[in-house]
Design an enzyme around this catalytic site. Sequence first.
Site, PDB file in Angstrom:
ATOM      1  N   LYS A   7       0.846  -1.193   0.000  1.00  0.00           N
ATOM      2  CA  LYS A   7       0.000   0.000   0.000  1.00  0.00           C
ATOM      3  C   LYS A   7       0.886   1.249   0.000  1.00  0.00           C
ATOM      4  CE  LYS A   7      -1.914   2.967   2.824  1.00  0.00           C
ATOM      5  NZ  LYS A   7      -2.042   4.104   1.914  1.00  0.00           N
ATOM      6  N   GLU A  27       9.886   2.054  10.472  1.00  0.00           N
ATOM      7  CA  GLU A  27      10.938   3.071  10.284  1.00  0.00           C
ATOM      8  C   GLU A  27      10.258   4.431  10.323  1.00  0.00           C
ATOM      9  OE1 GLU A  27      13.928   2.437  10.638  1.00  0.00           O
ATOM     10  OE2 GLU A  27      13.768   0.270  10.530  1.00  0.00           O
ATOM     11  N   CYS A  48      13.400  12.018   5.923  1.00  0.00           N
ATOM     12  CA  CYS A  48      13.365  11.565   7.321  1.00  0.00           C
ATOM     13  C   CYS A  48      14.716  11.790   7.984  1.00  0.00           C
ATOM     14  CB  CYS A  48      12.986  10.099   7.396  1.00  0.00           C
ATOM     15  SG  CYS A  48      14.064   9.043   6.428  1.00  0.00           S
ATOM     16  N   GLU A 108       9.443  16.903  15.181  1.00  0.00           N
ATOM     17  CA  GLU A 108       9.759  16.753  13.759  1.00  0.00           C
ATOM     18  C   GLU A 108       8.863  17.699  12.959  1.00  0.00           C
ATOM     19  OE1 GLU A 108       8.543  13.249  11.449  1.00  0.00           O
ATOM     20  OE2 GLU A 108      10.588  13.139  10.693  1.00  0.00           O
TER      21      GLU A 108
HETATM   22  P1  NAP Z   1       2.302   8.796   7.418  1.00  0.00           P
HETATM   23  O1  NAP Z   1       1.222   9.805   7.411  1.00  0.00           O
HETATM   24  O2  NAP Z   1       2.580   8.086   8.684  1.00  0.00           O
HETATM   25  O3  NAP Z   1       1.944   7.768   6.257  1.00  0.00           O
HETATM   26  C1  NAP Z   1       2.842   6.752   5.842  1.00  0.00           C
HETATM   27  C2  NAP Z   1       2.060   5.625   5.202  1.00  0.00           C
HETATM   28  O4  NAP Z   1       1.305   4.980   6.215  1.00  0.00           O
HETATM   29  C3  NAP Z   1       1.041   6.065   4.155  1.00  0.00           C
HETATM   30  O5  NAP Z   1       0.948   5.061   3.165  1.00  0.00           O
HETATM   31  C4  NAP Z   1      -0.247   6.143   4.950  1.00  0.00           C
HETATM   32  O6  NAP Z   1      -1.403   6.003   4.154  1.00  0.00           O
HETATM   33  C5  NAP Z   1      -0.058   4.934   5.859  1.00  0.00           C
HETATM   34  N1  NAP Z   1      -0.789   4.947   7.122  1.00  0.00           N
HETATM   35  C6  NAP Z   1      -0.942   5.978   7.982  1.00  0.00           C
HETATM   36  N2  NAP Z   1      -1.630   5.554   9.065  1.00  0.00           N
HETATM   37  C7  NAP Z   1      -1.908   4.235   8.892  1.00  0.00           C
HETATM   38  C8  NAP Z   1      -2.598   3.238   9.640  1.00  0.00           C
HETATM   39  N3  NAP Z   1      -3.154   3.518  10.814  1.00  0.00           N
HETATM   40  N4  NAP Z   1      -2.694   1.992   9.130  1.00  0.00           N
HETATM   41  C9  NAP Z   1      -2.124   1.686   7.948  1.00  0.00           C
HETATM   42  N5  NAP Z   1      -1.477   2.592   7.173  1.00  0.00           N
HETATM   43  C10 NAP Z   1      -1.348   3.845   7.647  1.00  0.00           C
HETATM   44  O7  NAP Z   1       3.693   9.452   6.949  1.00  0.00           O
HETATM   45  P2  NAP Z   1       3.973  10.371   5.689  1.00  0.00           P
HETATM   46  O8  NAP Z   1       3.417  11.727   5.942  1.00  0.00           O
HETATM   47  O9  NAP Z   1       3.577   9.651   4.448  1.00  0.00           O
HETATM   48  O10 NAP Z   1       5.571  10.420   5.693  1.00  0.00           O
HETATM   49  C11 NAP Z   1       6.303  11.317   6.467  1.00  0.00           C
HETATM   50  C12 NAP Z   1       6.847  10.641   7.709  1.00  0.00           C
HETATM   51  O11 NAP Z   1       7.580   9.486   7.338  1.00  0.00           O
HETATM   52  C13 NAP Z   1       7.820  11.502   8.490  1.00  0.00           C
HETATM   53  O12 NAP Z   1       7.557  11.355   9.861  1.00  0.00           O
HETATM   54  C14 NAP Z   1       9.179  10.911   8.146  1.00  0.00           C
HETATM   55  O13 NAP Z   1      10.176  11.112   9.122  1.00  0.00           O
HETATM   56  C15 NAP Z   1       8.838   9.467   8.005  1.00  0.00           C
HETATM   57  N6  NAP Z   1       9.819   8.779   7.183  1.00  0.00           N
HETATM   58  C16 NAP Z   1      10.661   7.903   7.807  1.00  0.00           C
HETATM   59  C17 NAP Z   1      11.636   7.253   7.068  1.00  0.00           C
HETATM   60  C18 NAP Z   1      12.577   6.281   7.724  1.00  0.00           C
HETATM   61  O14 NAP Z   1      13.183   5.478   7.022  1.00  0.00           O
HETATM   62  N7  NAP Z   1      12.727   6.313   9.030  1.00  0.00           N
HETATM   63  C19 NAP Z   1      11.739   7.475   5.687  1.00  0.00           C
HETATM   64  C20 NAP Z   1      10.849   8.365   5.084  1.00  0.00           C
HETATM   65  C21 NAP Z   1       9.885   9.005   5.850  1.00  0.00           C
HETATM   66  P3  NAP Z   1      -2.204   7.278   3.562  1.00  0.00           P
HETATM   67  O15 NAP Z   1      -1.257   7.995   2.678  1.00  0.00           O
HETATM   68  O16 NAP Z   1      -3.326   6.653   2.850  1.00  0.00           O
HETATM   69  O17 NAP Z   1      -2.607   8.088   4.767  1.00  0.00           O
END
Ligand code: NAP
Length: 494
Positions: A187, A261, A295, A395
């Site tokens: 997904k 992650e 990130c 963050e």
């Molecule tokens: P996000 O809002 O947490 O969403 C990430 C993914 O998770 C999306 O596909 C989202 O779907 C899905 N999702 C969210 N809540 C969910 C749930 N309860 N059940 C199942 N799926 C769920 O994060 P983002 O805004 O896309 O990305 C930014 C964040 O990612 C930042 O905090 C960044 O630091 C972190 N990040 C971490 C890394 C690492 O390797 N540590 C790398 C890149 C980014 P939808 O889009 O449909 O909401």
Amino acid sequence: MNAKPIEMPEPAKIEEFRNHIDGAWAASRTGKTFDDVNPADTRDIVGRFPASSREDALAAVAAAAAAFEGWKKTPISKRAAILTRAAEDLEANVDRNARELTREEGKSLALAKDEFLRSAQTLRFYAVEGQSFSGETYPQDDPEMTVFSLREPLGVVTAITPWNFPVSIPARKIAPALITGNTVIFKPSSDAPLSGYRLAEALITAGIPKGVLNFITGRAGEVGPAITESAAVRAVTFTGSTGAGEHIHRSVPLTTRTQMELGGKNPLIVMEDADLDKAVDLAVKGGLSLTGQACTGTSRILVMAAVREAFTAKLVARVKSLKIGSGLVAGMDIGPLATAGQLKTVLEYVEIGRKEARHLCGGERVKGEGFDHGYYVTPAIFTDVTQAMRIAREEIFGPVLAIIEVSSYADAIAKANDTEYGLAAAIATRNPRYMHDFANDIQAGSVKINRTTTGNLVNAPFGGLKRSSTSTFRESGRVGLEFFTQTKTIYRAC
Ligand code: NAP
């Protein structure tokens, strides 16, 4: 600020994309869709995707479960050949794919191209490494017996990924999962689903059998629980925000393995002996490439008091000279923020920063021809930032840099480690003593010495400490295979 108006492409016919479940491309059972929007110009709809339902998601889980035994028994050379063919596909279509990535996420064409090529490299890497990833044999006393371990696949694996690296992060999850014999539900982020679609399409075209890789789009609230909480799912590999990752980690059955992650609040320490021009380069490239939406992006700069003034003056001058514009235009340094939500969050943190600290530049929405329909903000710098401030602790995930003064190496390390996160950290110094100590003292999964906090190799482990990761399993590199396998120990006598 050198904000330059840009030309947007002609609005094209909106292309509709589908899920891939149980070997078939199909719309959602609901018939509902959502739009993938260009953050540089929201009038540009990049694609239309299924707004899938819980039933679609459950069908993906059932298909992946049914396909598992067959895929597990598929010869490893055949699994590897599929990954290699998919890599060739990504490379052959890199120009189209990169352009789509830039349109859906906002990063520059050069970075988008690099991301697709790195994803192809990841597929090739696991096609090779997966073929030599095995158990061990154990010496023991009984000549009639052989003792050895097997590494076997887990079963159904769910991969959930964010929008900021919409193809390289899925690649480093899906490739090791598939080569070790797992079946996958993928997904992508609803904010940038097309690049993940291209990865899934490349793998499916390369010969992935029915049910082995299921691609499903839709809002997390609708499809999320079905693909994470089902007892048929044996592992969830997730990259995204700390809040969402920790929620999923707590929601899955006890028997489901998780690899989460998550976020970061990554420091760059600038020591008194650093080459200040290079340190400014590390701050700008590490903190502002991808418009601060990495990130591992630098968000805190801990500067020794002796060089703080000189460093700050150079940094402000450099940041003010950056060119803002669409990633489709060559030579731009800062693109749009990726979503309306990102824009709102960043502007809110700029307001918080103005109240808490001393504002030096940036943080304004860019207006005018070429910008009015995009999520553009000038990069912001704050100084006199202290540990208690929200801009030092939370963050932001945008182009906002916080300068914190430090009085010694020990003070810098104490402040750098005074965070709930532990993803990446960097130091700018010419002193070998600091270099050596930093590697040992800093609490971060990726430690960079005279390099940006951002960037990681396909063949090296990647992952965070503290609340930046819930897992002891690393992604990427050879160790990236471990999460997707379990060990069985065999005692065999004839
Ligand atoms: P996000 O809002 O947490 O969403 C990430 C993914 O998770 C999306 O596909 C989202 O779907 C899905 N999702 C969210 N809540 C969910 C749930 N309860 N059940 C199942 N799926 C769920 O994060 P983002 O805004 O896309 O990305 C930014 C964040 O990612 C930042 O905090 C960044 O630091 C972190 N990040 C971490 C890394 C690492 O390797 N540590 C790398 C890149 C980014 P939808 O889009 O449909 O909401």
